[in-house]
Design an enzyme around this catalytic site. Structure first.
Site, short mmCIF file in Angstrom:
data_model
loop_
_atom_site.label_atom_id
_atom_site.label_comp_id
_atom_site.label_asym_id
_atom_site.label_seq_id
_atom_site.Cartn_x
_atom_site.Cartn_y
_atom_site.Cartn_z
N ASN A 139 -0.24 -6.08 4.83
CA ASN A 139 0.23 -6.61 3.64
C ASN A 139 0.80 -5.56 2.83
OD1 ASN A 139 0.99 -7.51 1.26
ND2 ASN A 139 -1.20 -8.29 0.45
N LYS A 141 2.65 -5.35 0.34
CA LYS A 141 2.80 -5.81 -0.99
C LYS A 141 4.09 -5.47 -1.43
CE LYS A 141 -2.07 -5.06 -1.30
NZ LYS A 141 -3.24 -4.70 -1.86
N HIS A 199 -3.57 -14.13 -3.03
CA HIS A 199 -4.34 -13.00 -3.12
C HIS A 199 -4.72 -12.51 -4.35
CE1 HIS A 199 -4.41 -8.56 -3.03
NE2 HIS A 199 -4.29 -8.63 -1.42
N GLU A 217 -4.31 -10.21 -6.42
CA GLU A 217 -3.19 -9.61 -7.18
C GLU A 217 -2.36 -10.66 -7.69
OE1 GLU A 217 -1.80 -6.68 -4.47
OE2 GLU A 217 -3.53 -5.61 -4.81
N GLU A 256 -11.81 -10.90 0.59
CA GLU A 256 -11.24 -9.59 -0.10
C GLU A 256 -12.05 -9.41 -1.33
OE1 GLU A 256 -7.29 -8.04 1.64
OE2 GLU A 256 -6.98 -9.21 -0.31
N GLY A 265 -7.69 -1.38 -2.54
CA GLY A 265 -6.84 -0.24 -3.06
C GLY A 265 -7.99 0.73 -3.69
N SER A 319 -9.96 -1.99 1.45
CA SER A 319 -9.82 -0.57 2.04
C SER A 319 -10.07 -0.45 3.56
CB SER A 319 -10.96 0.28 1.33
OG SER A 319 -10.52 0.26 -0.11
O1 LIG Z 1 -3.99 -7.71 1.31
C1 LIG Z 1 -4.50 -6.40 1.39
C2 LIG Z 1 -5.53 -5.99 0.33
O2 LIG Z 1 -5.38 -6.21 -0.90
C3 LIG Z 1 -6.34 -4.82 0.82
O3 LIG Z 1 -5.50 -3.65 0.36
P1 LIG Z 1 -6.19 -2.16 0.55
O4 LIG Z 1 -6.37 -2.18 2.40
O5 LIG Z 1 -5.07 -0.95 0.03
O6 LIG Z 1 -7.52 -1.92 -0.16
#
Ligand SMILES: O=C[C@H](O)COP(=O)(O)O
Length: 234
Positions: A8, A10, A92, A94, A158, A164, A196
């Protein structure tokens, strides 16, 4: 079914990042897992062209629950499929933090499936909810209200506090939650873990029972790092 290792990106990327798709295809020419990259929608078609003739799938990060029409700023699932998406991330955290409801996630999933996209439905609890002992019930309620009524889809667990932050859920936390989700949804959907995931912990996480893959944010932006995670899959 193969494990799914999904990137992802983002709101990161540029049309030049098509070169990352070609780089990844070279780094993992014969992956044992399914590989998916979900770039920003604005470069989805460019990435999709770069992924042509590789085994890398391209996905969207969201879609509208509506069909084409007066919906300013929304992304039509039919058009996303047309320009090369085969998956779509929905719900998600977010986006949930910005007001996305379970009902809307469910409606989007229905529309996505109708248009030939495979949704990845994201669920997860906050740190306060985990500390209050309600993680499983929170996730259960999200699943009940946001999963589509039929069709093929995957789920991504998640924990919000692990996204993150560099904090990963423990093996025990992941195993317990994935088993609880499996009991709720039955045998079919893959249950990805996200939060993470990085080269250093991928093998351990992907080896946990009922973990069907990973949804990777930060560590998916560099192809060497993402390729190592792909190679940790089975
Ligand atoms: O979509 C992915 C997740 O939000 C995980 O993000 P991350 O690997 O940066 O913690």
């Amino acid at each position: 079914m193969k494990q799914l290792i999904a990137a992802n990106w983002k709101m990161n990327g540029h049309p030049d990042w098509a070169s990352k798709v070609r780089q990844l295809a070279k780094l993992v020419p014969a992956p044992s897992a399914e590989i998916l990259i979900c770039p920003p929608h604005l470069i989805l078609d460019t990435l999709s062209a770069a992924a042509d003739e590789t085994s890398i799938a391209i996905g969207a990060q969201d879609c509208s629950e509506f069909s084409a029409g007066a919906h300013t700023g929304e992304s039509d699932a039919a058009l996303l499929a047309e320009i090369g998406a085969s998956y779509v991330i929905l719900g998600h955290s977010e986006r949930r933090a910005a007001g996305e409801t379970d009902a809307r996630v469910k409606a989007k999933a229905g529309r996505a499936i109708e248009q030939g996209l495979r949704p990845i439905i994201c669920v997860g609890e906050s740190l306060a909810q985990r500390e209050a002992g309600s993680a499983v019930s929170v996730v259960g309620a999200q699943l009940q209200a946001s999963l589509p009524d039929g069709g093929e889809f995957d789920i991504a667990y998640e924990p919000i506090w692990a996204i993150g932050t560099g904090k990963t859920a423990t093996v025990t936390d992941i195993a317990e939650m994935h088993t609880a989700i499996r009991d709720m949804v039955g045998e079919t959907p893959r249950i990805l873990y996200g939060g993470s995931v990085k080269p250093a912990n991928a093998q351990e996480i992907l080896g946990i029972m009922n973990v069907g893959g990973a949804l990777v944010g930060g560590a998916s932006l560099e192809m060497e790092s993402f390729a190592t995670i792909v190679q940790a899959a089975h």
